[in-house]
Structures are given as structure tokens and as C-alpha cells.
Write a protein that holds these residues in place. Structure first.
Motif, short mmCIF file in Angstrom:
data_model
loop_
_atom_site.label_atom_id
_atom_site.label_comp_id
_atom_site.label_asym_id
_atom_site.label_seq_id
_atom_site.Cartn_x
_atom_site.Cartn_y
_atom_site.Cartn_z
N ILE A 1 0.84 -1.20 0.00
CA ILE A 1 0.00 0.00 0.00
C ILE A 1 0.88 1.25 0.00
O ILE A 1 0.64 2.19 -0.75
CB ILE A 1 -0.93 0.01 1.23
CG1 ILE A 1 -2.00 -1.08 1.09
CG2 ILE A 1 -1.60 1.38 1.38
CD1 ILE A 1 -2.83 -1.29 2.34
N PHE A 2 1.91 1.25 0.84
CA PHE A 2 2.81 2.40 0.92
C PHE A 2 3.64 2.56 -0.35
O PHE A 2 3.72 3.65 -0.92
CB PHE A 2 3.75 2.26 2.12
CG PHE A 2 3.05 2.32 3.46
CD1 PHE A 2 1.91 3.07 3.63
CD2 PHE A 2 3.57 1.62 4.54
CE1 PHE A 2 1.28 3.14 4.87
CE2 PHE A 2 2.95 1.68 5.78
CZ PHE A 2 1.80 2.43 5.95
N ASP A 3 4.26 1.46 -0.78
CA ASP A 3 5.25 1.53 -1.85
C ASP A 3 4.63 1.66 -3.24
O ASP A 3 5.26 2.23 -4.14
CB ASP A 3 6.14 0.27 -1.82
CG ASP A 3 6.99 0.21 -0.57
OD1 ASP A 3 7.10 1.24 0.12
OD2 ASP A 3 7.55 -0.87 -0.28
N GLU A 4 3.44 1.14 -3.42
CA GLU A 4 2.84 1.15 -4.74
C GLU A 4 1.62 2.09 -4.83
O GLU A 4 1.64 3.07 -5.57
CB GLU A 4 2.41 -0.28 -5.13
CG GLU A 4 3.60 -1.24 -5.26
CD GLU A 4 3.18 -2.64 -5.64
OE1 GLU A 4 2.03 -2.80 -6.11
OE2 GLU A 4 3.97 -3.59 -5.47
N CYS B 1 -4.85 6.43 2.08
CA CYS B 1 -3.78 5.49 2.42
C CYS B 1 -4.02 4.89 3.80
O CYS B 1 -3.91 3.68 4.01
CB CYS B 1 -2.43 6.20 2.37
SG CYS B 1 -1.02 5.17 2.81
N ALA B 2 -4.38 5.75 4.76
CA ALA B 2 -4.67 5.27 6.11
C ALA B 2 -5.87 4.34 6.12
O ALA B 2 -5.87 3.31 6.83
CB ALA B 2 -4.91 6.46 7.04
N GLU B 3 -6.90 4.68 5.34
CA GLU B 3 -8.08 3.82 5.26
C GLU B 3 -7.71 2.45 4.70
O GLU B 3 -8.21 1.42 5.19
CB GLU B 3 -9.14 4.48 4.36
CG GLU B 3 -9.70 5.80 4.87
CD GLU B 3 -10.69 5.62 5.99
OE1 GLU B 3 -11.13 4.47 6.22
OE2 GLU B 3 -11.03 6.63 6.64
N SER B 4 -6.87 2.42 3.68
CA SER B 4 -6.46 1.14 3.09
C SER B 4 -5.73 0.28 4.10
O SER B 4 -5.92 -0.95 4.14
CB SER B 4 -5.56 1.40 1.87
OG SER B 4 -6.27 2.08 0.85
N VAL B 5 -4.87 0.90 4.91
CA VAL B 5 -4.15 0.15 5.94
C VAL B 5 -5.13 -0.38 6.99
O VAL B 5 -5.01 -1.51 7.46
CB VAL B 5 -3.06 1.02 6.59
CG1 VAL B 5 -2.42 0.29 7.77
CG2 VAL B 5 -2.00 1.40 5.56
N GLN C 1 -8.78 3.59 17.31
CA GLN C 1 -7.43 4.08 17.08
C GLN C 1 -7.31 4.75 15.72
O GLN C 1 -6.51 5.68 15.54
CB GLN C 1 -6.42 2.94 17.19
CG GLN C 1 -4.96 3.37 17.16
CD GLN C 1 -4.63 4.37 18.25
OE1 GLN C 1 -5.22 4.35 19.32
NE2 GLN C 1 -3.67 5.25 17.99
N MET C 2 -8.11 4.32 14.76
CA MET C 2 -8.09 4.92 13.43
C MET C 2 -8.46 6.40 13.49
O MET C 2 -7.93 7.21 12.72
CB MET C 2 -9.05 4.16 12.51
CG MET C 2 -9.08 4.68 11.09
SD MET C 2 -7.45 4.57 10.27
CE MET C 2 -7.81 5.44 8.76
N GLU C 3 -9.35 6.76 14.40
CA GLU C 3 -9.71 8.17 14.55
C GLU C 3 -8.50 9.00 14.96
O GLU C 3 -8.31 10.12 14.50
CB GLU C 3 -10.83 8.32 15.58
CG GLU C 3 -12.16 7.74 15.13
CD GLU C 3 -12.63 8.37 13.82
OE1 GLU C 3 -12.56 9.62 13.70
OE2 GLU C 3 -13.04 7.62 12.92
N ARG C 4 -7.67 8.45 15.81
CA ARG C 4 -6.44 9.14 16.23
C ARG C 4 -5.45 9.24 15.07
O ARG C 4 -4.74 10.24 14.93
CB ARG C 4 -5.82 8.42 17.42
CG ARG C 4 -6.73 8.35 18.65
CD ARG C 4 -6.03 7.69 19.83
NE ARG C 4 -6.91 7.62 20.99
CZ ARG C 4 -7.69 6.59 21.28
NH1 ARG C 4 -7.69 5.53 20.48
NH2 ARG C 4 -8.47 6.60 22.33
#
Length: 265
Positions: free
Chosen positions: A58-61, A118-122, A163-166
Motif C-alpha cells: 500500500i505504501f510503496d505502490e 492510504c490510512a483507510e487502506s491500511v 485508534q483509526m480516529e487518532r
């Protein structure tokens, strides 16, 4: 004829059994995130990644491609229009620094959406890890306790979403910090300015006898455009580096280090 069902050994210490199940889950969860355990019994396709390797992709591509596709959305004509509206009765002698800042900060703000995606994908990948670990553990180890495993999965998903909210707030602060002000003293930006100024000197000599306002506007607009593009590329590189690190810190690493305490509580 009486039929007997074997339910396993009697559970005399429920707390001990619950803790053992949780610890086994945490071990598998961490191994999936770290990519230190290859589960040959899973039903994933050969090409599908899960856990740490999928997050790295996700990060690299995906994220890198999303940022690469975002270019400074500004043309010479737009900048000329801005310049014509600045300076009052007499045209400004030098290009407006405020104009440069206003345009470039707006461009940096466009990096917010792909960073949040990106954060949502993780987060979705972390959800997949949680569900996969629960399914594998339920299938091979704790078929006797389906309600317990369902509650464990619910607790982990809630912990992840909280934790995603943070994490969202952390990324928002990163972007907000970058659009608070422009750092024109950054070494990379100063180097770019030196290159452009040396080129401008040569161009000015060739048009010094023109004293044509339109020509000066075009030159000023082109200089501002190049500076905007250069600064925007610098900011993209910085954010491309800091956003994945912040996601790992506030979401991936945090979940790994605190999930056991959360579940035991």
C-alpha cells in the motif's frame, strides 16, 4: 440408543482458558503484521498478500502512485491573471511573495485526500488480518468457543476503529503543519531559486529593451510557476515519507503493542 457428544475436557479455570486463547490470537496477529509466519493452511489466493507485506505494498505502490499522479494544478495563464489583480494602481516591481504562498499552500492541501485514503487502506488490511486470525484459530483450535471468538473479534475491530480516529487526526495535523506557512529557507528550495535566478538574468538581457509589461508578466508568471512546481515536489516527497511512518506509529505498531492489554482487560 443413547447418543453421546464429546465436548472436550471440563473447563475448571475459565479465566486461564480465555487468557490462553487471547495470547494465541495475539501471537498470530503479530506474526501476520510482521510477516514472520507463513500460513500454508490459509485459503488465500497465491497472489493475495495479507498483513505486513500487504501494508508495505500500500505504501510503496498505491500511495506512491497516488501522489505521483498529483501535479501542481496551475498554469502560466492563471498566474498572469492573479498578477494582474495584484499591486493596486501601479503594477508591482517584483512578483508577489504572498501570491506564491497562497497558490502553493492550496496545492499542498490537495495531498490530504490521498493521505487519508492510504490510512483507510491500511485499516482495511488490519481488519482483514483480525478476521483471518480469528477464522484460523476458530477452525483449528477453539471450535468449542464460537461466542468467545466472536466477542474477541468485535473487541479487536472496535479497538482498531477507535485508534483509526487518532490516526486520521495525526495525518490531518501533518498536512495542516505543512500548509501553515511556506519554508522558503529550505536548502532544496534555495538551490532551486539560485538556478532559476541565474537563468532569469540571461533572459532579461535579451529583452531589456522591450519595457513591455506583457513580456514582464509572462516572465514573472513562469518564474512563479517553476518555484511552485519545485516547492510542491519537495512537499510531496516530505509527506510521502512522513504519512506512512505516522500510520505505522499510530495504527500498526500501536495495535501490535496494545492489543493484548486491551483484550485481557
Amino acid at each position: 440408543e443413547e447418543i453421546y457428544f464429546k465436548c472436550g475436557e471440563e473447563i475448571t479455570d475459565k479465566s486461564r482458558m480465555g487468557i490462553a486463547i487471547i495470547l494465541n490470537f495475539i501471537e498470530n496477529f503479530k506474526a501476520s503484521i510482521d510477516g514472520t509466519k507463513v500460513d500454508i493452511d490459509n485459503d488465500l489466493g497465491d497472489q493475495e498478500l495479507i498483513g505486513g507485506p500487504a501494508i508495505r505494498r500500500i505504501f510503496d505502490e498505491k500511495y506512491a502512485k497516488d501522489l505521483k499522479n498529483i501535479q501542481a494544478d496551475i498554469s502560466q495563464e492563471m498566474i498572469i491573471a492573479y498578477l494582474k489583480r495584484s499591486g493596486g494602481v501601479r503594477p508591482p516591481v517584483f512578483p508577489s511573495e504572498n501570491l506564491f504562498e497562497a497558490i502553493v499552500l492550496k496545492q499542498i492541501g490537495r495531498l490530504r485526500e490521498p493521505s487519508m485514503r492510504c490510512a483507510e487502506s491500511v485499516m482495511f488490511e488490519m481488519e482483514k488480518v483480525i478476521k483471518h486470525c480469528v477464522d484460523v484459530q476458530s477452525k483449528f483450535h477453539v471450535t468449542r468457543f464460537p461466542l468467545f471468538m466472536r466477542k474477541l473479534k468485535e473487541a479487536m475491530l472496535k479497538f482498531l476503529h477507535d485508534q483509526m480516529e487518532r490516526t486520521r487526526e495525526f495525518i490531518k495535523n501533518i498536512i495542516d503543519t505543512e500548509i501553515t506557512c511556506v519554508n522558503t529557507n529550505h536548502p532544496d528550495f534555495l538551490k532551486l531559486k539560485e538556478i532559476l535566478e541565474s537563468k532569469d538574468e540571461a533572459e532579461e538581457k535579451s529583452v531589456i529593451n522591450v519595457d513591455v509589461v506583457t513580456q514582464k508578466l509572462k516572465m514573472d508568471a513562469e518564474e512563479i510557476k517553476k518555484l511552485i512546481n519545485g516547492y510542491f515536489l519537495m512537499e510531496k516527497s516530505k509527506i510521502e515519507d512522513s504519512v506512512p511512518k505516522s500510520i505505522v506509529l499510530t495504527l500498526v505498531k500501536f495495535m501490535k503493542e496494545n492489543a493484548q492489554t486491551e483484550l485481557l482487560a
